[in-house]
Design an enzyme around this catalytic site. Structure first.
Site, PDB file in Angstrom:
ATOM      1  N   SER A  45       0.944  -1.250   0.025  1.00 13.65           N
ATOM      2  CA  SER A  45      -0.126  -0.050   0.214  1.00 13.65           C
ATOM      3  C   SER A  45       1.034   1.339  -0.157  1.00 13.65           C
ATOM      4  O   SER A  45       0.526   2.261  -0.674  1.00 13.65           O
ATOM      5  CB  SER A  45      -1.148   0.157   1.257  1.00 13.65           C
ATOM      6  OG  SER A  45      -0.081  -0.172   2.550  1.00 13.65           O
ATOM      7  N   GLU A  46       2.040   1.101   0.713  1.00 13.25           N
ATOM      8  CA  GLU A  46       3.044   2.255   0.601  1.00 13.25           C
ATOM      9  C   GLU A  46       4.322   1.920   0.670  1.00 13.25           C
ATOM     10  O   GLU A  46       4.742   0.648   1.268  1.00 13.25           O
ATOM     11  CB  GLU A  46       2.753   3.364   1.780  1.00 13.25           C
ATOM     12  CG  GLU A  46       1.477   4.176   1.645  1.00 13.25           C
ATOM     13  CD  GLU A  46       0.309   3.755   2.445  1.00 13.25           C
ATOM     14  OE1 GLU A  46      -0.584   4.507   2.274  1.00 13.25           O
ATOM     15  OE2 GLU A  46       0.337   2.721   3.039  1.00 13.25           O
ATOM     16  N   THR A  47       5.292   2.684   0.106  1.00 22.26           N
ATOM     17  CA  THR A  47       6.782   2.378   0.407  1.00 22.26           C
ATOM     18  C   THR A  47       7.415   3.787   0.761  1.00 22.26           C
ATOM     19  O   THR A  47       6.840   5.103   0.162  1.00 22.26           O
ATOM     20  CB  THR A  47       7.322   2.041  -0.970  1.00 22.26           C
ATOM     21  OG1 THR A  47       6.841   0.673  -1.333  1.00 22.26           O
ATOM     22  CG2 THR A  47       8.882   1.741  -0.782  1.00 22.26           C
TER      23      THR A  47
END
Length: 286
Positions: free
Chosen positions: A44-46
């Protein structure tokens, strides 16, 4: 070559919670390259960590698979936990000040740190602004819900979170969302919540195809505004700490504690706390 760490956020159990990729030393990476790495990671995020430029201890940029966010709870919280657990020099005296697109966000760490786990971390979030959501009817249709038990309002503290209240956990678990219809709500995360029987424990699910996330296992940027939303509408006492359990239906249970305070009609403080555990590390040959 850049090192990276994978952490599971809002849990102290590996392979639960919300996974996050962190690149702790990202100097030299362009925005385009960071976006491609985030797409490669497909979480979902990096996040990408840089030296500070505005009085903080570190500067962080956040990418979903489809774009950059100025702020989000799970990636900033998880990044802070990773930096604390790995002995980053920016963490001093159990505290860290993180520069984000929404300003400097402070963190504090207590309890034991080691073995890949920060037992307790606390995050002071940006103060959200809110308003009625003008497309509430269309949002309900996309979620397959007939009505919300509280007014549908959208809070912005970086991402935009719309809150839809359901009557029971059974209704929450039974949701079948029309993701194509929901994707037409630009720059929006749909957060559905339900009571558990304990007034200070709530269940939640978040859907946001607009942010490249079909369903999120633990949404830190929504937990603080949810505490505020429930307090503003008399469902919990303002200033009380609530527990938000999310990701259950995904098999990735997350636990987030959240608290919001107001005085004189103004929001004073919004904070969340929880845990994170490191599960993997590696190298990017880019």
């Amino acid at each position: 070559m850049y090192g990276y760490v994978i952490a599971d956020v809002f849990t102290d159990t590996a392979l639960e919670g919300n996974p996050l990729a962190v690149v702790p030393e990202a100097d030299g990476l362009s925005a385009g390259r960071m976006q491609r790495i985030a797409r490669e990671m497909n979480l979902s995020e990096t996040t990408f960590v840089f030296p500070p430029t505005a009085g903080g201890d570190v500067r962080v940029r956040i990418f979903t698979p489809v774009g950059e966010l100025p702020f989000a709870g799970h990636p900033t919280f998880g990044t802070a936990a990773v930096l604390a657990a790995t002995g980053h020099p920016g963490v001093r005296g159990g505290e860290l000040r993180m520069e984000t697109g929404m300003g400097v966000v402070p963190f504090s760490f207590t309890g034991e740190s080691g073995g890949g786990r920060v037992r307790t971390a606390r995050m002071l979030q940006p103060i959200p602004v809110w308003r009625d959501y003008e497309r509430a009817g269309e949002l309900l249709d996309a979620l397959g819900v007939s009505a919300s038990v509280l007014p549908i309002e959208v809070y912005r503290n970086g991402p935009r979170h719309a809150f839809v209240g359901l009557g029971s956990v059974d209704e929450l678990s039974a949701l079948r969302v029309d993701l194509r219809a929901l994707a037409e709500h630009d720059d929006l995360a749909a957060n559905c919540f339900a009571p558990t029987g304990d007034p200070l424990v709530w269940r939640a699910r978040m859907f946001s195809p607009a942010y490249g996330v079909t369903e999120d296992a633990g949404t830190g940027s929504a937990a603080g505004p949810l505490a505020l939303h429930l307090g503003r509408h008399g469902r919990v006492p303002l200033g009380a700490t609530i527990t938000v359990r999310q990701g259950v239906e995904m098999g990735r249970p997350s636990t987030i504690r959240a608290r919001a305070t107001m005085a004189g009609g103004e929001v004073e403080r919004v904070e969340i706390s929880g845990s994170a555990v490191l599960v993997a590390d590696g190298r990017l040959y880019v």
